[in-house]
Design a protein around this motif. Sequence first.
Motif, PDB file in Angstrom:
ATOM      1  N   GLN A   7       0.817  -1.203   0.000  1.00  0.00           N
ATOM      2  CA  GLN A   7       0.000   0.000   0.000  1.00  0.00           C
ATOM      3  C   GLN A   7       0.857   1.261   0.000  1.00  0.00           C
ATOM      4  OE1 GLN A   7      -2.271   0.827   3.641  1.00  0.00           O
ATOM      5  NE2 GLN A   7      -4.064   0.554   2.350  1.00  0.00           N
ATOM      6  N   GLN A   8       0.375   2.243  -0.725  1.00  0.00           N
ATOM      7  CA  GLN A   8       1.065   3.524  -0.750  1.00  0.00           C
ATOM      8  C   GLN A   8       0.997   4.155   0.641  1.00  0.00           C
ATOM      9  OE1 GLN A   8      -0.618   6.013  -3.774  1.00  0.00           O
ATOM     10  NE2 GLN A   8      -0.356   4.475  -5.366  1.00  0.00           N
ATOM     11  N   PRO A   9       2.067   4.810   1.079  1.00  0.00           N
ATOM     12  CA  PRO A   9       2.068   5.422   2.405  1.00  0.00           C
ATOM     13  C   PRO A   9       0.920   6.416   2.607  1.00  0.00           C
ATOM     14  CG  PRO A   9       4.279   5.396   1.510  1.00  0.00           C
ATOM     15  CD  PRO A   9       3.365   4.926   0.409  1.00  0.00           C
ATOM     16  N   SER A  10       0.518   7.120   1.546  1.00  0.00           N
ATOM     17  CA  SER A  10      -0.563   8.095   1.678  1.00  0.00           C
ATOM     18  C   SER A  10      -1.915   7.445   1.944  1.00  0.00           C
ATOM     19  CB  SER A  10      -0.659   8.954   0.416  1.00  0.00           C
ATOM     20  OG  SER A  10      -0.977   8.142  -0.705  1.00  0.00           O
ATOM     21  N   ARG A  11      -2.025   6.129   1.748  1.00  0.00           N
ATOM     22  CA  ARG A  11      -3.294   5.424   1.973  1.00  0.00           C
ATOM     23  C   ARG A  11      -3.323   4.694   3.308  1.00  0.00           C
ATOM     24  NH1 ARG A  11      -4.413   2.825  -3.984  1.00  0.00           N
ATOM     25  NH2 ARG A  11      -4.690   4.802  -5.046  1.00  0.00           N
ATOM     26  N   LYS A  12      -2.253   4.779   4.063  1.00  0.00           N
ATOM     27  CA  LYS A  12      -2.189   4.071   5.341  1.00  0.00           C
ATOM     28  C   LYS A  12      -3.275   4.597   6.278  1.00  0.00           C
ATOM     29  CE  LYS A  12       0.893   2.472   8.869  1.00  0.00           C
ATOM     30  NZ  LYS A  12       2.232   2.070   9.157  1.00  0.00           N
ATOM     31  N   GLY A  13      -4.017   3.675   6.876  1.00  0.00           N
ATOM     32  CA  GLY A  13      -5.076   4.042   7.812  1.00  0.00           C
ATOM     33  C   GLY A  13      -6.341   4.539   7.136  1.00  0.00           C
ATOM     34  N   ARG A  14      -6.437   4.400   5.819  1.00  0.00           N
ATOM     35  CA  ARG A  14      -7.606   4.877   5.088  1.00  0.00           C
ATOM     36  C   ARG A  14      -8.351   3.697   4.483  1.00  0.00           C
ATOM     37  NH1 ARG A  14      -7.135  10.316   2.151  1.00  0.00           N
ATOM     38  NH2 ARG A  14      -6.429  11.601   3.856  1.00  0.00           N
TER      39      ARG A  14
END
Length: 95
Positions: free
Chosen positions: A39-46
């Motif tokens: 997963q892309q870091p910008s999508r973590k927790g989303r």
Amino acid sequence: MRKTKDAAPERGGLLNAVGRWGATKREPVPTRGHRESTQQPSRKGRKQLAFWQDALVVKELKALAVEQGMTQQALMSEAINLVFKKYGKPPIASA
């Protein structure tokens, strides 16, 4: 066209290479929750939020995002925050 007995290929070529059905134990397929994260870091927790709309709605949304110089993600976050505000909830959606 029928093959003659002397023209028949050697038996078991593919079967020997692959194994008989069910004869070998297969590795379990990883499920979504157990695979290594790519997963892309910008999508973590989303979480992804997807829904269906008419083609014209999607076309207008894309055009509006371009007109406003923003991503569709940012535009939809703004829309979600407006819905939250309407119903007395804090605006917590972020692009």
